[in-house]
Design a protein around this motif. Structure first.
Motif, PDB file in Angstrom:
ATOM      1  N   PHE A   1       0.846  -1.185   0.000  1.00  0.00           N
ATOM      2  CA  PHE A   1       0.000   0.000   0.000  1.00  0.00           C
ATOM      3  C   PHE A   1       0.882   1.235   0.000  1.00  0.00           C
ATOM      4  O   PHE A   1       1.803   1.341   0.804  1.00  0.00           O
ATOM      5  N   ASP A   2       0.618   2.163  -0.918  1.00  0.00           N
ATOM      6  CA  ASP A   2       1.367   3.421  -0.975  1.00  0.00           C
ATOM      7  C   ASP A   2       0.467   4.534  -0.465  1.00  0.00           C
ATOM      8  O   ASP A   2      -0.488   4.921  -1.145  1.00  0.00           O
ATOM      9  N   PRO A   3       0.724   5.073   0.738  1.00  0.00           N
ATOM     10  CA  PRO A   3      -0.147   6.107   1.302  1.00  0.00           C
ATOM     11  C   PRO A   3      -0.064   7.447   0.578  1.00  0.00           C
ATOM     12  O   PRO A   3      -0.872   8.331   0.832  1.00  0.00           O
ATOM     13  N   ALA A   4       0.881   7.591  -0.353  1.00  0.00           N
ATOM     14  CA  ALA A   4       1.036   8.849  -1.090  1.00  0.00           C
ATOM     15  C   ALA A   4       0.675   8.671  -2.567  1.00  0.00           C
ATOM     16  O   ALA A   4       1.243   9.313  -3.435  1.00  0.00           O
ATOM     17  N   ASP A   5      -0.301   7.811  -2.842  1.00  0.00           N
ATOM     18  CA  ASP A   5      -0.720   7.544  -4.216  1.00  0.00           C
ATOM     19  C   ASP A   5      -2.212   7.797  -4.350  1.00  0.00           C
ATOM     20  O   ASP A   5      -3.009   7.255  -3.580  1.00  0.00           O
ATOM     21  N   TYR A   6      -2.598   8.631  -5.332  1.00  0.00           N
ATOM     22  CA  TYR A   6      -4.013   8.892  -5.567  1.00  0.00           C
ATOM     23  C   TYR A   6      -4.756   7.632  -6.003  1.00  0.00           C
ATOM     24  O   TYR A   6      -5.963   7.543  -5.863  1.00  0.00           O
ATOM     25  N   GLU A   7      -4.039   6.642  -6.537  1.00  0.00           N
ATOM     26  CA  GLU A   7      -4.675   5.414  -7.000  1.00  0.00           C
ATOM     27  C   GLU A   7      -4.679   4.306  -5.940  1.00  0.00           C
ATOM     28  O   GLU A   7      -5.104   3.189  -6.218  1.00  0.00           O
ATOM     29  N   ALA A   8      -4.233   4.612  -4.732  1.00  0.00           N
ATOM     30  CA  ALA A   8      -4.212   3.625  -3.650  1.00  0.00           C
ATOM     31  C   ALA A   8      -5.636   3.140  -3.364  1.00  0.00           C
ATOM     32  O   ALA A   8      -6.590   3.925  -3.378  1.00  0.00           O
ATOM     33  N   MET A   9      -5.761   1.844  -3.119  1.00  0.00           N
ATOM     34  CA  MET A   9      -7.065   1.243  -2.845  1.00  0.00           C
ATOM     35  C   MET A   9      -7.271   1.099  -1.337  1.00  0.00           C
ATOM     36  O   MET A   9      -6.392   0.628  -0.616  1.00  0.00           O
ATOM     37  N   LEU A  10      -8.463   1.499  -0.893  1.00  0.00           N
ATOM     38  CA  LEU A  10      -8.838   1.451   0.516  1.00  0.00           C
ATOM     39  C   LEU A  10     -10.136   0.672   0.653  1.00  0.00           C
ATOM     40  O   LEU A  10     -10.834   0.436  -0.330  1.00  0.00           O
ATOM     41  N   LYS A  11     -10.476   0.313   1.885  1.00  0.00           N
ATOM     42  CA  LYS A  11     -11.772  -0.298   2.156  1.00  0.00           C
ATOM     43  C   LYS A  11     -12.153  -0.008   3.599  1.00  0.00           C
ATOM     44  O   LYS A  11     -11.306   0.334   4.433  1.00  0.00           O
ATOM     45  N   ILE A  12     -13.431  -0.155   3.877  1.00  0.00           N
ATOM     46  CA  ILE A  12     -13.933   0.056   5.230  1.00  0.00           C
ATOM     47  C   ILE A  12     -13.802  -1.249   6.006  1.00  0.00           C
ATOM     48  O   ILE A  12     -14.210  -2.306   5.533  1.00  0.00           O
ATOM     49  N   ASP A  13     -13.209  -1.172   7.188  1.00  0.00           N
ATOM     50  CA  ASP A  13     -13.119  -2.325   8.089  1.00  0.00           C
ATOM     51  C   ASP A  13     -14.445  -2.385   8.850  1.00  0.00           C
ATOM     52  O   ASP A  13     -14.722  -1.564   9.721  1.00  0.00           O
ATOM     53  N   MET A  14     -15.266  -3.353   8.496  1.00  0.00           N
ATOM     54  CA  MET A  14     -16.626  -3.422   9.025  1.00  0.00           C
ATOM     55  C   MET A  14     -16.668  -3.565  10.550  1.00  0.00           C
ATOM     56  O   MET A  14     -17.510  -2.953  11.197  1.00  0.00           O
ATOM     57  N   ARG A  15     -15.784  -4.355  11.105  1.00  0.00           N
ATOM     58  CA  ARG A  15     -15.800  -4.538  12.560  1.00  0.00           C
ATOM     59  C   ARG A  15     -15.506  -3.225  13.288  1.00  0.00           C
ATOM     60  O   ARG A  15     -16.220  -2.841  14.216  1.00  0.00           O
TER      61      ARG A  15
END
Length: 116
Positions: free
Chosen positions: A89-103
């Motif tokens: 994961f690259d935290p300085a990339d506009y194309e970085a993929m994220l998701k919501i941790d449901m728990r």
């Protein structure tokens, strides 16, 4: 930089920014983990709830691209309710993929996500 159409740009009536208008020519601001303390001011808590509500309504449980989402606002959720969807994961990339941790989301925002 992907622009998330329909995502609110800010909390209405405030200067709490949710999205960017244009990409930074020097590169994306890195997303970092910021601690949300229980004694945060009421306007900050309202902005947190409004931003997370928008994330939930716009993306749900599906992975999403960071795109034009504000790094500062995302940082309040990163590492808890919002986590990397890819490795590495690259935290300085506009194309970085994220998701919501449901728990974590259910624990922090049960009124938005709902109980299991």
């Amino acid at each position: 930089m992907l622009k998330h159409r329909g995502f609110p740009g800010r909390l209405p009536g405030t200067d709490f920014q949710f999205t960017l208008r244009r990409a930074n020519p020097k590169g994306a601001t890195p997303i970092t983990e910021r601690a949300r303390r229980p004694d945060r001011r009421a306007p900050d808590r309202r902005a947190d709830e409004a931003f997370f509500t928008a994330l939930w309504e716009h993306f749900g449980e599906e992975p999403f691209e960071r795109g034009n989402l504000d790094a500062g606002r995302l940082s309040w959720f990163f590492g808890r309710e919002v986590i990397p969807a890819t490795d590495p994961f690259d935290p300085a990339d506009y194309e970085a993929m994220l998701k919501i941790d449901m728990r974590a989301a259910r624990a922090a925002f049960p009124q938005i996500v709902g109980e299991e």
